[in-house]
Design a protein around this motif. Structure first.
Motif, mmCIF file in Angstrom:
data_model
loop_
_atom_site.group_PDB
_atom_site.id
_atom_site.type_symbol
_atom_site.label_atom_id
_atom_site.label_comp_id
_atom_site.label_asym_id
_atom_site.label_seq_id
_atom_site.Cartn_x
_atom_site.Cartn_y
_atom_site.Cartn_z
ATOM 1 N N ARG A 195 0.846 -1.187 0.000
ATOM 2 C CA ARG A 195 0.000 0.000 0.000
ATOM 3 C C ARG A 195 0.885 1.241 0.000
ATOM 4 N NH1 ARG A 195 -4.955 -1.144 -1.372
ATOM 5 N NH2 ARG A 195 -5.835 0.504 -0.086
ATOM 6 N N ILE A 196 0.501 2.248 -0.763
ATOM 7 C CA ILE A 196 1.337 3.445 -0.919
ATOM 8 C C ILE A 196 0.583 4.682 -0.423
ATOM 9 C CG2 ILE A 196 2.624 4.909 -2.520
ATOM 10 C CD1 ILE A 196 2.773 2.485 -4.415
ATOM 11 N N LEU A 197 1.138 5.335 0.586
ATOM 12 C CA LEU A 197 0.586 6.587 1.097
ATOM 13 C C LEU A 197 1.555 7.715 0.762
ATOM 14 C CD1 LEU A 197 -1.453 8.250 2.786
ATOM 15 C CD2 LEU A 197 -0.134 7.614 4.826
ATOM 16 N N MET A 198 1.130 8.627 -0.123
ATOM 17 C CA MET A 198 1.953 9.786 -0.446
ATOM 18 C C MET A 198 1.926 10.750 0.734
ATOM 19 S SD MET A 198 2.699 8.653 -3.400
ATOM 20 C CE MET A 198 3.885 9.988 -3.711
ATOM 21 N N PHE A 199 3.096 11.242 1.117
ATOM 22 C CA PHE A 199 3.219 12.123 2.287
ATOM 23 C C PHE A 199 4.051 13.319 1.841
ATOM 24 C CE2 PHE A 199 5.015 12.584 6.814
ATOM 25 C CZ PHE A 199 3.897 13.272 7.246
ATOM 26 N N SER A 200 3.398 14.460 1.626
ATOM 27 C CA SER A 200 4.085 15.537 0.922
ATOM 28 C C SER A 200 3.653 16.926 1.387
ATOM 29 C CB SER A 200 3.804 15.410 -0.582
ATOM 30 O OG SER A 200 4.391 16.464 -1.297
ATOM 31 N N SER A 201 4.535 17.877 1.153
ATOM 32 C CA SER A 201 4.207 19.284 1.413
ATOM 33 C C SER A 201 3.593 19.933 0.175
ATOM 34 C CB SER A 201 5.472 20.050 1.833
ATOM 35 O OG SER A 201 6.478 19.931 0.844
ATOM 36 N N TYR A 202 3.521 19.198 -0.948
ATOM 37 C CA TYR A 202 2.906 19.729 -2.156
ATOM 38 C C TYR A 202 1.401 19.894 -1.949
ATOM 39 C CZ TYR A 202 7.108 18.756 -5.004
ATOM 40 O OH TYR A 202 8.366 18.744 -5.538
ATOM 41 N N ASP A 203 0.817 20.874 -2.607
ATOM 42 C CA ASP A 203 -0.605 21.185 -2.488
ATOM 43 C C ASP A 203 -1.470 19.976 -2.847
ATOM 44 O OD1 ASP A 203 -3.205 22.174 -2.698
ATOM 45 O OD2 ASP A 203 -2.576 24.073 -3.560
ATOM 46 N N GLU A 204 -2.274 19.518 -1.894
ATOM 47 C CA GLU A 204 -3.117 18.346 -2.124
ATOM 48 C C GLU A 204 -4.126 18.575 -3.247
ATOM 49 O OE1 GLU A 204 -6.029 15.249 0.340
ATOM 50 O OE2 GLU A 204 -5.686 17.272 1.091
ATOM 51 N N GLN A 205 -4.640 19.784 -3.375
ATOM 52 C CA GLN A 205 -5.630 20.060 -4.414
ATOM 53 C C GLN A 205 -5.029 19.921 -5.805
ATOM 54 O OE1 GLN A 205 -7.879 23.641 -3.883
ATOM 55 N NE2 GLN A 205 -8.460 23.153 -1.794
ATOM 56 N N LEU A 206 -3.734 20.137 -5.933
ATOM 57 C CA LEU A 206 -3.082 20.035 -7.233
ATOM 58 C C LEU A 206 -2.520 18.645 -7.492
ATOM 59 C CD1 LEU A 206 -1.104 23.411 -7.394
ATOM 60 C CD2 LEU A 206 -3.390 22.903 -8.256
ATOM 61 N N TYR A 207 -2.077 17.969 -6.436
ATOM 62 C CA TYR A 207 -1.353 16.714 -6.626
ATOM 63 C C TYR A 207 -2.048 15.478 -6.059
ATOM 64 C CZ TYR A 207 2.594 19.622 -8.018
ATOM 65 O OH TYR A 207 3.397 20.513 -8.677
ATOM 66 N N GLY A 208 -2.969 15.663 -5.113
ATOM 67 C CA GLY A 208 -3.578 14.522 -4.444
ATOM 68 C C GLY A 208 -4.286 13.555 -5.372
ATOM 69 N N LEU A 209 -5.267 14.058 -6.102
ATOM 70 C CA LEU A 209 -6.044 13.201 -6.988
ATOM 71 C C LEU A 209 -5.168 12.616 -8.094
ATOM 72 C CD1 LEU A 209 -8.848 12.073 -7.536
ATOM 73 C CD2 LEU A 209 -9.322 14.086 -8.945
ATOM 74 N N MET A 210 -4.217 13.404 -8.562
ATOM 75 C CA MET A 210 -3.327 12.944 -9.626
ATOM 76 C C MET A 210 -2.540 11.708 -9.193
ATOM 77 S SD MET A 210 -0.186 15.011 -11.359
ATOM 78 C CE MET A 210 0.729 15.007 -9.826
#
Length: 206
Positions: free
Chosen positions: A77-92
């Protein structure tokens, strides 16, 4: 017993993440790496139930890394953990194959919720992101998303590398694409974002 791998190049973040995981799942075994090549080395010799992955990990920073991990370890299972904007990168990144997306600004309880959701075979995104997607479905005419959201995962990869100053030849090499394919992606990015050159692109996505 759960086996968890943290992929993060900042030591302080690794230490904090490991502490939270130990308090949440005391009998888990937790390993950590600081670049993408080491992720691949780890998953080739050991199965991990969960990978907590920073988008900006050295050697990665594209959606292709999710695809590569999926090929080598389909059950992880892969959980992305990032400071990048979720609205721009989350769904992608979810569309690229990740199981969840969590902001590094999230509070402790949300971190725990995200980890347990992904480990229990559920997809995870924040409540704000869920609400935004609901609003988009209910009121598509009223919802005006950031044009960056309209980019495909691969277009976003190319955009990020253009932003870093890489030329089309270097991008083609890094993403293992034909030079003509990168040029096509670049043209689509410029068209979708309404820019004419790299300077305008950088200004647009700051």
């Amino acid at each position: 017993m759960k086996h968890i791998l943290i992929a993060e190049d900042h030591a302080v973040v690794r230490i904090g993440t490991k502490h939270l995981l130990k308090s949440l799942i005391p009998d888990s075994t937790i390993s950590d790496v600081d670049d993408f090549d080491k992720i691949l080395q780890e998953i080739e010799v050991k199965f991990y139930d969960l990978l907590i992955l920073d988008i900006n990990i050295p050697g990665g920073n594209t959606t292709k890394m999710v695809e590569t991990i999926r090929q080598k370890s389909p059950g992880t299972r892969i959980l992305m953990f990032s400071s990048y904007d979720e609205q721009l990168y989350g769904l992608m990144y979810l569309q690229a194959g990740a199981d969840g997306y969590l902001s590094k600004d999230a509070p402790e309880e949300e971190f725990k919720t995200a980890v347990m959701s992904v480990l229990n075979n559920k997809k995870y995104m924040s409540e704000d992101m869920q609400q935004m997607n609901i609003n988009r479905l209910i009121n598509p005419k009223e919802y005006l998303p950031d044009p960056i959201v309209s980019l495909s995962p691969r277009e976003t990869d190319v955009m990020n590398l253009l932003k870093e100053g890489l030329g089309t030849a270097k991008i083609a090499e890094k993403l293992n694409l034909q030079l003509s394919t990168v040029s096509t992606y670049k043209a689509r990015i410029f068209e979708k974002l309404g820019v004419k050159n790299i300077v305008e692109l950088i200004t647009k996505i700051k």
